[in-house]
Design an enzyme around this catalytic site. Structure first.
Site, mmCIF file in Angstrom:
data_model
loop_
_atom_site.group_PDB
_atom_site.id
_atom_site.type_symbol
_atom_site.label_atom_id
_atom_site.label_comp_id
_atom_site.label_asym_id
_atom_site.label_seq_id
_atom_site.Cartn_x
_atom_site.Cartn_y
_atom_site.Cartn_z
ATOM 1 N N LYS A 10 0.832 -1.209 0.000
ATOM 2 C CA LYS A 10 0.000 0.000 0.000
ATOM 3 C C LYS A 10 0.872 1.266 0.000
ATOM 4 O O LYS A 10 2.102 1.188 0.187
ATOM 5 C CB LYS A 10 -0.896 -0.031 1.234
ATOM 6 C CG LYS A 10 -1.935 -1.157 1.242
ATOM 7 C CD LYS A 10 -2.680 -1.058 2.562
ATOM 8 C CE LYS A 10 -3.938 -1.844 2.597
ATOM 9 N NZ LYS A 10 -4.689 -1.565 3.845
ATOM 10 N N TYR A 50 -12.225 -3.122 -2.993
ATOM 11 C CA TYR A 50 -12.687 -3.122 -1.598
ATOM 12 C C TYR A 50 -14.214 -3.194 -1.512
ATOM 13 O O TYR A 50 -14.785 -2.760 -0.510
ATOM 14 C CB TYR A 50 -12.188 -1.863 -0.896
ATOM 15 C CG TYR A 50 -10.745 -1.939 -0.434
ATOM 16 C CD1 TYR A 50 -10.268 -3.037 0.295
ATOM 17 C CD2 TYR A 50 -9.846 -0.914 -0.683
ATOM 18 C CE1 TYR A 50 -8.953 -3.114 0.737
ATOM 19 C CE2 TYR A 50 -8.530 -0.970 -0.238
ATOM 20 C CZ TYR A 50 -8.099 -2.081 0.470
ATOM 21 O OH TYR A 50 -6.793 -2.146 0.926
ATOM 22 N N ASN A 113 -1.549 0.209 7.215
ATOM 23 C CA ASN A 113 -1.067 -1.110 7.680
ATOM 24 C C ASN A 113 -0.224 -1.805 6.615
ATOM 25 O O ASN A 113 -0.174 -3.023 6.543
ATOM 26 C CB ASN A 113 -2.238 -1.971 8.166
ATOM 27 C CG ASN A 113 -3.236 -2.286 7.078
ATOM 28 O OD1 ASN A 113 -3.165 -1.728 5.975
ATOM 29 N ND2 ASN A 113 -4.151 -3.186 7.352
ATOM 30 N N HIS A 116 -1.837 -5.370 1.877
ATOM 31 C CA HIS A 116 -3.126 -6.071 1.774
ATOM 32 C C HIS A 116 -2.844 -7.460 1.217
ATOM 33 O O HIS A 116 -1.980 -7.620 0.361
ATOM 34 C CB HIS A 116 -4.067 -5.325 0.821
ATOM 35 C CG HIS A 116 -5.269 -6.144 0.454
ATOM 36 N ND1 HIS A 116 -6.403 -6.170 1.226
ATOM 37 C CD2 HIS A 116 -5.490 -7.003 -0.573
ATOM 38 C CE1 HIS A 116 -7.281 -7.020 0.682
ATOM 39 N NE2 HIS A 116 -6.742 -7.525 -0.419
#
Ligand code: CMP
Length: 148
Positions: A10, A50, A113, A116
């Site tokens: 990401k 998503y 984070n 993915h």
């Protein structure tokens, strides 16, 4: 069981120069890269990727974030690749992820984070076609495959 899974590095992973480190962790584990590209997702592609989160309060921020810079998309192949990759990623929230995992070592939030990864074969089927054409997956044999 041989499986394929999609990994996205990401925007925070890319901007923090972690692409090589992330690929290294999966590669040394024994996963095989059979697709790799850098790309800029459109809003429409991000919403499709998503779509399972559509309607959730964080959906708009998630789409804005994943489209905020280029990302790196990788398809890995290997024994139980989906669960192996997710174990190496660590739990979704970086502030709770175990040390030694990618998120545990490099993330302290749920939004940024780093990475993915597909959570099932169904997710992989849904996700990979957003990033790759079938002929952009290039299976091959390592000379020392027997070691893994
Ligand atoms: P990822 O694995 O890319 O899949 C969906 C993403 O949504 C997830 O990582 C998180 O970055 C994000 N996410 C999941 N739950 C929340 C939440 N409660 N608040 C904000 N972001 C979230």
């Amino acid at each position: 069981m041989q499986e394929r899974t999609l990994v996205l590095v990401k925007p925070d992973g890319l901007k923090r120069r972690l692409v090589g480190e992330i690929i290294r962790r999966f590669e040394v584990k024994g996963l095989k890269i059979i697709g790799l590209k850098m790309l800029q997702l459109t809003k429409e592609e991000a919403e499709k990727h998503y779509s399972v989160h559509k309607g959730k309060p964080f959906f708009a921020d998630l789409v804005n974030y994943i489209t905020s810079s280029p990302i790196v998309a990788i398809i890995f192949e290997g024994n139980n690749a989906i669960s192996v990759v997710r174990t190496i990623c660590g739990t979704t929230d970086g502030s709770k992820a175990a040390p030694g995992t990618i998120r545990g070592d490099y993330s302290i939030s749920i939004e940024k984070n780093i990475i993915h990864a597909s959570d099932s074969t169904e997710s992989f089927q849904h996700e990979f076609s957003i990033f790759f054409k079938n002929n952009e997956m290039v299976p091959f044999q390592y000379g020392d495959e027997v070691l893994f």
